[in-house]
Design an enzyme around this catalytic site. Structure first.
Site, short mmCIF file in Angstrom:
data_model
loop_
_atom_site.label_atom_id
_atom_site.label_comp_id
_atom_site.label_asym_id
_atom_site.label_seq_id
_atom_site.Cartn_x
_atom_site.Cartn_y
_atom_site.Cartn_z
N GLU A 85 0.77 -1.24 0.10
CA GLU A 85 0.07 -0.03 -0.09
C GLU A 85 1.04 1.11 0.04
OE1 GLU A 85 -3.13 0.27 -0.50
OE2 GLU A 85 -3.73 -1.49 -0.29
N GLU A 116 7.99 -21.94 8.29
CA GLU A 116 8.08 -21.03 9.38
C GLU A 116 9.00 -21.40 10.51
OE1 GLU A 116 4.77 -21.61 12.67
OE2 GLU A 116 3.72 -20.92 10.85
#
Length: 303
Positions: A85, A116
């Site tokens: 953004e 992860e």
């Protein structure tokens, strides 16, 4: 190797939701909403930590560094959202704010099992982006113990870069590794261990604060307007025009004419109208003012 999660508040059972499977639709929604209301208060308690992180990011970016969000699963996806953004909102170079998610782009849509849990992968993924001591990392993990994030933070620390952590547990592992730890304690989830709920909401709120406040400090907001907006579509072209008209009180015809001269860059358009200077002169004072519109206007007016 087993992992003890019993001490993590994000993994504890929520006493208020023990019978959620027997509740009506409205009762479930009311309970989720009730729990969500605690998030803003938890973020408020962490504001002093967040402020220190903002200042650290700002200093790194002012010196030519970049901001990297690193996370796995939901935490990683939230980092990707915030980084994505920044270019349209603040006209930043896509390289300035980046996000690295365990498992790569594929993990945005589908969980990549095991990624992860690999600390070395976190380190190597950061290294692949030519991460340097000028850059700053925000390691994001609701549990505060994700190996991938730990590996990235360890690498960043080893080369002398600024390190920030964002977790939702007290005294988390990643907090111990960061120069500026942020801990937002949101408590047990409505569905036990589902940190895409309150913890993720808290993380999103903090990431909003980090990027937005840093960009304000970098001069990308004037008053409360996005003066560095990248007018890449019709909606944003109209927004750019409305911003210029709002700030300068110019009519639509003048605002449009000036924006055409600036290739729809809002900052020089505002300075041109407010100080009655050319596009070249406006850009010069904006550079001297380090992007701060208010200061640029004063410089152009000789004040």
């Amino acid at each position: 190797m087993s992992v003890d999660l019993s001490k993590l508040t994000t993994e504890l059972r929520n006493g208020d939701s023990m019978k959620i499977d027997q509740s009506s639709t409205l009762e479930v929604l009311q309970l989720i909403n009730k729990e969500d209301r605690v998030v803003a208060d938890a973020v408020q308690l962490a504001l002093p930590q967040i402020a220190k992180a903002v200042d650290a990011i700002y200093q790194s970016l002012k010196k030519g560094g970049r901001l990297f969000y690193v996370g796995a699963g939901t935490s990683g996806r939230l980092g990707v959202i915030d980084a994505a953004e920044c270019p349209p909102t603040f006209s930043t170079d896509p390289d300035l704010v980046q996000a690295i998610i365990a498992g790569g782009e594929k993990a945005l849509l589908v969980a990549v099992e095991g990624a992860e849990d690999d600390a070395e992968l976190g380190s190597s993924d950061l290294d692949k982006q030519n991460f340097s001591s000028k850059d700053v990392i925000v390691g994001i993990a609701a549990s505060g113990r994700t190996p991938y994030v730990i590996g990235a933070l360890e690498y960043a620390k080893s080369i002398g870069a600024e390190t920030i952590s964002l977790s939702c547990n007290l005294d988390s592992e990643i907090s111990k590794m960061a120069n500026h730890p942020i801990e937002v304690i949101t408590g047990p989830e409505v569905v036990t261990g589902s940190t895409r709920l309150k913890a993720a909401t808290a993380q999103k709120m903090v990431l909003n604060m980090l990027s937005t406040t840093v960009m304000i400090k970098l001069g990308k907001v004037y008053e409360n307007l996005m003066v560095d907006v990248k007018a890449s579509n019709q909606k944003l072209i109209e927004r750019a025009k409305n911003i210029v008209m709002t700030v300068t009180n110019a009519d639509e015809e003048l605002a449009s004419a000036i924006l055409e001269k600036t290739n729809y860059e809002v900052k020089p358009a505002i300075v041109m109208i407010e100080a009655d200077v050319t596009y070249e002169e406006a850009n010069k004072v904006i550079e001297l003012a380090e992007g701060m519109v208010r200061k640029a206007i004063n410089l152009a007016k000789g004040e």
